[in-house]
Design an enzyme around this catalytic site. Structure first.
Site, PDB file in Angstrom:
ATOM      1  CG  HIS A 180      -2.111  -0.879   1.098  1.00 51.21           C
ATOM      2  ND1 HIS A 180      -2.006  -2.226   0.873  1.00 51.21           N
ATOM      3  CD2 HIS A 180      -3.449  -0.612   1.155  1.00 51.21           C
ATOM      4  CE1 HIS A 180      -3.214  -2.761   0.810  1.00 51.21           C
ATOM      5  NE2 HIS A 180      -4.108  -1.800   0.970  1.00 51.21           N
ATOM      6  CG  HIS A 221       2.107  -3.945   6.434  1.00 49.93           C
ATOM      7  ND1 HIS A 221       2.976  -4.847   5.862  1.00 49.93           N
ATOM      8  CD2 HIS A 221       1.153  -3.713   5.502  1.00 49.93           C
ATOM      9  CE1 HIS A 221       2.568  -5.146   4.642  1.00 49.93           C
ATOM     10  NE2 HIS A 221       1.459  -4.475   4.402  1.00 49.93           N
ATOM     11  CG  ASP A 225       6.089  -4.783   7.575  1.00 48.70           C
ATOM     12  OD1 ASP A 225       7.228  -5.266   7.681  1.00 48.70           O
ATOM     13  OD2 ASP A 225       5.069  -5.339   8.012  1.00 48.70           O
TER      14      ASP A 225
END
Length: 262
Positions: A180, A221, A225
């Protein structure tokens, strides 16, 4: 009033037709790059699905972001997805604004060639990273006790090649680094270079920061990350931007030709 509307409509139609002609020519020259980029998106999806087969749920790792940010909970996990979808749709629509707006710095085909190049490079690094070490997923459906935390081995080869929305939403194991954030940062960096509105540029960076916090607060996450995504994507875009040829809009002769066509 009617005469004014007709005159402006005529100008808009001429601009649209001129842009279509130009973009078709650019598409004929660059279609292979677009197709390659789209195929790589599919391959990235297969890689993310593949790592789910070897994901093993375990205790959630100690994380600074989890300690600092309150947990949104499963019922509010849609917030980060809503923000991401808004960013994606907004950027997609912006890349087509040359068809209707007179002031422009981009050509749709070329901007997507660059965007896909950035995405593919980042996703290549991402796949290498999350296959190197599989962390226990922090998301709710990836934790111990969840029925979808482990994916049963495929019964036939065709099952491996299939990507469905359920698998995309409930994948596990593809953690470092956030996909994302790859998309969000690539879009923001692209608008930073080719956009014209300073307010939107600043707002884009704010949204990227908020998106980072929402991803962590949603426990989709780990903080690492998101942090790795921030510096990796920026470095990849910086390096590739120096290597990729400039947009045709930088070519004075092409601008002159476009002016004559319009």
């Amino acid at each position: 009033m009617t005469l004014y509307i007709r005159r402006e409509s005529s100008k808009l139609w001429k601009r649209f037709c001129s842009e279509i002609t130009t973009e078709i020519g650019l598409l004929a020259e660059n279609w292979k790059y677009l197709v390659a980029g789209i195929i790589c998106q599919y391959i990235h999806g297969l890689a993310a699905k593949g790592v789910h087969y070897i994901h093993r749920p375990g205790p959630t790792l100690q994380d600074l972001g989890f300690f600092l940010l309150p947990e949104l909970g499963q019922e509010r996990s849609y917030i980060s997805e809503t923000v991401f979808t808004t960013v994606f749709v907004s950027f997609f629509l912006w890349t087509f604004h040359p068809f209707i707006l007179k002031s422009k710095k981009i050509y749709t085909v070329l901007i997507w060639c660059r965007v896909l190049a950035f995405l593919v490079a980042c996703q290549f690094l991402r796949v290498i990273t999350f296959y190197s070490t599989q962390l226990p997923g922090p998301n709710y459906h990836c934790r111990e006790g969840s029925k979808v935390a482990r994916m049963p081995w495929p019964k036939n080869p065709l099952e491996v090649l299939e990507i469905n929305p359920h698998g995309v939403m409930y994948g596990c194991g593809d953690l470092i680094f956030s996909s994302h954030m790859i998309f969000t940062l690539v879009f923001v960096l692209t608008y930073q270079k080719y956009g014209t509105k300073r307010f939107i540029k600043l707002f884009g960076w704010l949204i990227a920061f908020v998106q980072s916090l929402l991803i962590i607060a949603s426990r989709k996450h780990y903080t690492v990350d998101v942090v790795v995504a921030w510096y990796t994507v920026n470095l990849v875009v910086f390096c590739l931007d120096k290597k990729l040829p400039g947009l045709i809009s930088d070519n004075p002769s092409f601008i002159e030709t476009k002016h004559l066509l319009s």
